[in-house]
Design an enzyme around this catalytic site. Sequence first.
Site, short mmCIF file in Angstrom:
data_model
loop_
_atom_site.label_atom_id
_atom_site.label_comp_id
_atom_site.label_asym_id
_atom_site.label_seq_id
_atom_site.Cartn_x
_atom_site.Cartn_y
_atom_site.Cartn_z
N ASN A 102 0.83 -1.20 0.00
CA ASN A 102 0.00 0.00 0.00
C ASN A 102 0.87 1.25 0.00
OD1 ASN A 102 -0.48 1.95 2.51
ND2 ASN A 102 0.17 -0.04 3.33
N PHE A 106 -1.80 8.08 4.40
CA PHE A 106 -2.60 8.66 5.49
C PHE A 106 -3.86 9.35 4.96
CE2 PHE A 106 1.02 9.32 8.85
CZ PHE A 106 1.08 7.95 9.03
N SER A 165 5.26 4.92 8.88
CA SER A 165 4.70 4.64 7.56
C SER A 165 5.69 5.11 6.50
CB SER A 165 3.37 5.37 7.37
OG SER A 165 2.97 5.31 6.01
N ASN A 167 4.91 5.96 3.55
CA ASN A 167 4.16 6.65 2.50
C ASN A 167 3.95 8.14 2.75
OD1 ASN A 167 3.81 4.16 1.11
ND2 ASN A 167 2.21 3.64 2.59
N THR A 168 4.52 8.68 3.83
CA THR A 168 4.52 10.12 4.09
C THR A 168 5.97 10.58 4.08
OG1 THR A 168 2.49 10.07 5.39
CG2 THR A 168 3.97 11.94 5.75
N LYS A 196 4.92 3.13 17.16
CA LYS A 196 4.97 2.09 16.13
C LYS A 196 6.16 2.35 15.23
CE LYS A 196 2.00 -0.44 12.94
NZ LYS A 196 0.60 -0.62 12.47
N ASN A 225 5.56 -1.81 11.60
CA ASN A 225 4.82 -1.28 10.47
C ASN A 225 5.23 -2.06 9.21
OD1 ASN A 225 3.26 0.55 8.86
ND2 ASN A 225 3.71 2.18 10.32
#
Length: 335
Positions: A102, A106, A165, A167-168, A196, A225
């Site tokens: 993915n 967010f 994450s 993705n940021t 996390k 994560n």
Amino acid sequence: MSALRRLDPEFAHNLSLRALRLGLVGSDTTPDDPILATQGFGRTLSNPIGLAAGFDKNAYAVTALGRLGFGFVEVGTVTPRPQPGNPRPRLFRLAEDKAVINRMGFNNAGLDAYIANLKQADRRTLVLGANVGINKDGADPEKDYPALIKAVAPYVDYITINISSPNTPGLRDLQSEERLAAILSGISSPKPVYVKIAPDLSEDGLEAVVSVVVEHNVTGLIISNTTIARPDTLHSPLKRETGGLSGAPLFAPSTAMLARAYRLAGKRLEFIGAGGVFAATDVLAKLLAGASLVQIYSGFAYQGPGMLPKLKTELGALLRERGFSHVSEAVGAGL
């Protein structure tokens, strides 16, 4: 579940949330095996298996999720302001590998909508966690995280700080010793706080994180994560997609990191194991590696709600086979 897997992954996910919200999925009213009861977040949990953040980002179907038989449910990641996330497509099934990639970014409706949904949740039996993050643009992590925690604390049992994450842009940089210490120094919470982390941290990076969270009286770590690594064992042509990889390929590295962190921190921290859990043997492995609690996500997405009763029944049997009289006795027993 087979019908859902024929649909676009993100469309199928949103359809599942809507079905849950409408009460179309049902509930699990079977009492859990007493051997699975444990303590967490200042509450008594009927079992140690929780739903990881990311499945219900906006706390949209949290009451229904709480009726499926989880020991606890974590919702989010929520950011201060709404944001659409990354362009679609951004969610990919690697069915051959029992994995998911993915790059959602967010995507969520923001803090106000999230709290409005939390206020409507039926909390009588639900043990609930909030996962908080920062916006892609205009973020001030040292201010945003404390403000988010203060805002959600009245409505949940624990809070997770998501700094991992992939993705940021720049988010994972917050795992550095200096940045993490600056964030944690501004936090005062009446509820347990977890951090996390990514499975891609170096050994030195993990040691630094453990040292900082212990120093700042954080309750524990969630390990882990998604990963930016792409193991050579992946078969799906979708493995080339960018984003975080989760599912079965994450099990071994996340469990190894969990064991390292447990050896470093011992009883000074509590650990929630996440990554690649598809079977009761996976849950037990996380417990033996030091996790007090375990979260599922990709396995749940592939197998559906029927996964939970099977996991719990088989976990109870495995614990008895190993000679444990209570699930807490398994925590760290494999090290």
